[in-house]
Design an enzyme around this catalytic site. Structure first.
Site, PDB file in Angstrom:
ATOM      1  N   ARG A  74       0.827  -1.211   0.000  1.00 24.43           N
ATOM      2  CA  ARG A  74       0.000   0.000   0.000  1.00 24.43           C
ATOM      3  C   ARG A  74       0.863   1.264   0.000  1.00 24.43           C
ATOM      4  O   ARG A  74       0.352   2.380   0.050  1.00 24.43           O
ATOM      5  CB  ARG A  74      -0.896   0.011   1.244  1.00 24.43           C
ATOM      6  CG  ARG A  74      -2.090  -0.900   1.126  1.00 24.43           C
ATOM      7  CD  ARG A  74      -2.775  -1.073   2.455  1.00 24.43           C
ATOM      8  NE  ARG A  74      -3.279   0.154   3.036  1.00 24.43           N
ATOM      9  CZ  ARG A  74      -4.435   0.728   2.716  1.00 24.43           C
ATOM     10  NH1 ARG A  74      -5.198   0.181   1.811  1.00 24.43           N
ATOM     11  NH2 ARG A  74      -4.816   1.835   3.303  1.00 24.43           N
ATOM     12  N   CYS A 117      -2.459  -6.358   3.219  1.00 23.58           N
ATOM     13  CA  CYS A 117      -2.970  -7.620   3.747  1.00 23.58           C
ATOM     14  C   CYS A 117      -4.487  -7.693   3.627  1.00 23.58           C
ATOM     15  O   CYS A 117      -5.171  -6.677   3.671  1.00 23.58           O
ATOM     16  CB  CYS A 117      -2.561  -7.746   5.211  1.00 23.58           C
ATOM     17  SG  CYS A 117      -0.831  -8.122   5.400  1.00 23.58           S
TER      18      CYS A 117
HETATM   19  C1  EPZ Z   1      -0.635   0.627   9.202  1.00 20.33           C
HETATM   20  O1  EPZ Z   1      -1.614   0.400   8.212  1.00 20.33           O
HETATM   21  C2  EPZ Z   1       0.256  -0.585   9.194  1.00 20.33           C
HETATM   22  N1  EPZ Z   1       0.834  -0.734   7.865  1.00 20.33           N
HETATM   23  C3  EPZ Z   1      -0.522  -1.815   9.584  1.00 20.33           C
HETATM   24  O2  EPZ Z   1       0.372  -2.904   9.679  1.00 20.33           O
HETATM   25  C4  EPZ Z   1      -1.165  -1.594  10.952  1.00 20.33           C
HETATM   26  O3  EPZ Z   1      -1.978  -2.694  11.246  1.00 20.33           O
HETATM   27  C5  EPZ Z   1      -1.996  -0.312  10.949  1.00 20.33           C
HETATM   28  O4  EPZ Z   1      -1.199   0.794  10.499  1.00 20.33           O
HETATM   29  C6  EPZ Z   1      -2.557   0.011  12.317  1.00 20.33           C
HETATM   30  O5  EPZ Z   1      -1.509   0.146  13.261  1.00 20.33           O
HETATM   31  C7  EPZ Z   1       1.874  -0.021   7.508  1.00 20.33           C
HETATM   32  O6  EPZ Z   1       2.375   0.812   8.258  1.00 20.33           O
HETATM   33  C8  EPZ Z   1       2.443  -0.275   6.153  1.00 20.33           C
HETATM   34  P1  EPZ Z   1      -4.624   2.678   9.303  1.00 20.33           P
HETATM   35  P2  EPZ Z   1      -2.538   1.567   7.702  1.00 20.33           P
HETATM   36  O7  EPZ Z   1      -4.757   3.681   8.236  1.00 20.33           O
HETATM   37  O8  EPZ Z   1      -1.797   2.842   7.795  1.00 20.33           O
HETATM   38  C9  EPZ Z   1      -9.307   2.686   8.288  1.00 20.33           C
HETATM   39  C10 EPZ Z   1       1.182  -5.046   9.223  1.00 20.33           C
HETATM   40  O9  EPZ Z   1       0.797  -6.237   9.355  1.00 20.33           O
HETATM   41  N2  EPZ Z   1      -9.015   3.617   7.174  1.00 20.33           N
HETATM   42  O10 EPZ Z   1      -4.222   3.115  10.654  1.00 20.33           O
HETATM   43  O11 EPZ Z   1      -3.088   1.180   6.384  1.00 20.33           O
HETATM   44  C11 EPZ Z   1      -8.787   1.291   7.959  1.00 20.33           C
HETATM   45  O12 EPZ Z   1      -9.650   0.585   7.130  1.00 20.33           O
HETATM   46  C12 EPZ Z   1       0.217  -3.993   8.757  1.00 20.33           C
HETATM   47  O13 EPZ Z   1       2.341  -4.695   9.425  1.00 20.33           O
HETATM   48  C13 EPZ Z   1     -10.078   4.153   6.467  1.00 20.33           C
HETATM   49  O14 EPZ Z   1     -11.248   3.876   6.734  1.00 20.33           O
HETATM   50  O15 EPZ Z   1      -3.676   1.498   8.810  1.00 20.33           O
HETATM   51  C14 EPZ Z   1      -8.634   0.677   9.334  1.00 20.33           C
HETATM   52  O16 EPZ Z   1      -9.856   0.163   9.764  1.00 20.33           O
HETATM   53  C15 EPZ Z   1      -1.159  -4.515   8.514  1.00 20.33           C
HETATM   54  N3  EPZ Z   1      -9.801   5.012   5.416  1.00 20.33           N
HETATM   55  C16 EPZ Z   1      -8.257   1.890  10.192  1.00 20.33           C
HETATM   56  O17 EPZ Z   1      -8.603   3.046   9.436  1.00 20.33           O
HETATM   57  C17 EPZ Z   1      -8.520   5.338   5.080  1.00 20.33           C
HETATM   58  O18 EPZ Z   1      -8.319   6.115   4.127  1.00 20.33           O
HETATM   59  C18 EPZ Z   1      -6.792   1.970  10.584  1.00 20.33           C
HETATM   60  O19 EPZ Z   1      -5.998   1.888   9.411  1.00 20.33           O
HETATM   61  C19 EPZ Z   1      -7.448   4.797   5.842  1.00 20.33           C
HETATM   62  C20 EPZ Z   1      -7.741   3.942   6.881  1.00 20.33           C
END
Ligand code: EPZ
Length: 438
Positions: free
Chosen positions: A97, A121
């Site tokens: 991503r 993932c």
């Molecule tokens: C980061 O993902 C990490 N990935 C993830 O690690 C981790 O689980 C996550 O943060 C939470 O700590 C990386 O850093 C590459 P979020 P990210 O935006 O940034 C919703 C691993 O296994 N959301 O904090 O993509 C989303 O669907 C990975 O190492 C929206 O709705 O996570 C989720 O429910 C997996 N709209 C929540 O926010 C958006 O535009 C948190 O996602 C963005 C996110």
């Protein structure tokens, strides 16, 4: 590289492993190098597939990357940044991503950016709506096309005031990487404050940015005209460290995780102790061990920092199958992160998943048909099985289950685990596991 691991389980893991820089920081720091007018040096970089993917993406955009993989050092020279073809980005990004985070830096340097279909993932829909809204608020024009999304900046991006609907890690990083060179002041409310984000802020400050982190999840950035390269040592990977800790607990073992640090793992350490695990914080890392006796069931809710990380949840659930009584785990970050429990059930675990918010308050997934709570009843012996890795953390959890189970398991699709766990096969051998890769 071969994609199957045979695991003859039932032996406690014992010995030491070393963790290096955090996957979820290193990839972002590499992107930050795009913002500098001079080369950056990043240290403590692990040899994982995600680093290879970001290296390739940077090279597609004209960044020169010199790596000393053994030493864990990257030199990133962004002097000749250029546009890349969306098809090349798509082909190269694979399941990552990260391309979405290239937008801000590329808009500043080139005035445009492309994002292909994004992977990551399979742990829910993982939308990018917050990211696109942030870019729009800075003045970028977002155009969805068949091949992907084209984003352009008709003029210099302008500082803005944004409040996130949820403290998303990626969206906070998007904002930081865009605001540092936008004109004027940007204020972000409801920001994510994970340690990996604090380390990214440290990197940006070294580059010349002006960023303050205030109380109550407020971050303020004063845009500057120019940033230089940075020289930085990445904070260590607290997700990998917790994964080895859970593996030690589930197998009744004793593992020193060199490089693990206490401040970033406080919440995990409290939970580890409540379950009945013990640890010793040392200068060179943290030793995690099963002190003997029964493990205890717990009620747990995942949350954004400083809560219990969602990425710690899956490995720990395997250890909870060995705890006495009913454990309840409420996943509040992702709507769909219990798919991995199906394979555990096949190995003999007693785990039920529910749509209700169990064991804590209501979360945004309640009443919405998402199986986001799990009840684990233990202890149950685990039996060897033939398993397919579903995603990075779920995959490592399957590996832990196979290590705890009697008999030989076949774990397929372990290439996914290479995305975030450096040399995990060698580390397993060093801990005395009976594994072979085919
Ligand atoms: C980061 O993902 C990490 N990935 C993830 O690690 C981790 O689980 C996550 O943060 C939470 O700590 C990386 O850093 C590459 P979020 P990210 O935006 O940034 C919703 C691993 O296994 N959301 O904090 O993509 C989303 O669907 C990975 O190492 C929206 O709705 O996570 C989720 O429910 C997996 N709209 C929540 O926010 C958006 O535009 C948190 O996602 C963005 C996110």
């Amino acid at each position: 590289m071969a994609d199957v691991l045979y695991v003859n389980g039932g032996t406690p893991l014992s010995g030491s492993v070393r963790v290096r820089g955090a996957k979820n920081f290193v990839s972002k720091a590499m992107v930050a190098a795009l913002l500098g007018e001079s080369p950056s040096v990043l240290r403590n970089v692990p040899q994982i597939r995600d680093v290879g993917v970001v290296t390739g993406l940077l090279e597609l955009h004209g960044v020169r990357v010199d790596a000393d993989a053994e030493a864990g050092t990257l030199v990133l020279d962004p002097t000749d940044v250029e546009s890349a073809h969306v098809a090349d980005i798509d082909a190269h990004a694979g399941s990552s991503r990260i391309p979405i985070l290239f937008c801000g830096p590329l808009l500043h340097r080139l005035g445009e950016a492309f994002i292909p279909d994004l992977g990551g993932c399979r742990i829910g829909d993982r939308p990018i709506d917050y990211h696109l809204e942030i870019l729009r608020q800075f003045g970028a024009v977002v155009d969805k096309r068949e091949q992907g999304i084209h984003i352009r900046a008709p003029r210099r991006l302008q500082g803005t005031r944004i409040s996130l609907p949820y403290p998303s890690v990626g969206a906070t990083e998007q904002l930081l990487l865009t605001a540092v060179r936008a004109e004027g002041i940007t204020e972000l409310r409801n920001a994510a404050i994970e340690p990996e984000i604090m380390d990214l802020i440290a990197v940006l400050q070294k580059m010349g940015a002006i960023i303050s982190v205030d109380t109550d999840r407020v971050i303020r950035i004063e845009g500057v005209d120019r940033l230089e390269g940075f020289n930085h040592t990445a904070l260590s990977d607290r997700i990998e460290a917790a994964s080895w800790a859970s593996a030690a607990l589930a197998t009744g073992g004793d593992v020193l995780v060199e490089g693990a640090t206490q401040p970033e793992m406080m919440t995990f350490l409290n939970t580890f102790r409540k379950v009945g695990g013990e640890f010793e914080v040392r200068d060179d890392g943290i030793r995690f061990y099963h002190p003997g006796g029964d493990l205890r069931s717990i009620v747990l809710e995942t949350d954004v920092h400083p809560g219990f990380m969602t990425d710690w949840q899956q490995p720990l659930v395997v250890a909870l199958t060995q705890a006495t009584g009913l454990s309840i785990v409420h996943e509040t970050v992702y709507e769909n992160r219990f798919g991995f429990t199906e394979a555990l059930r096949g190995m003999g675990a007693t785990i039920q998943v529910y749509k209700e918010c169990l064991g804590g308050g209501e979360c945004r997934f309640g009443q919405r048909n998402f199986h986001h709570s799990a009840v684990i009843s233990g202890p149950t012996p685990l039996a060897a099985a033939d398993i397919e890795v579903p995603d990075l953390r779920g995959g490592f959890s399957h590996l832990i289950a196979a290590l705890a189970a009697k008999g030989t398991s076949t774990v397929r699709g372990i290439g996914l685990i290479d995305r975030g766990y450096e040399h995990f096969g060698d580390k397993l051998l060093a801990l005395g596991a009976d594994v072979s890769r085919d």
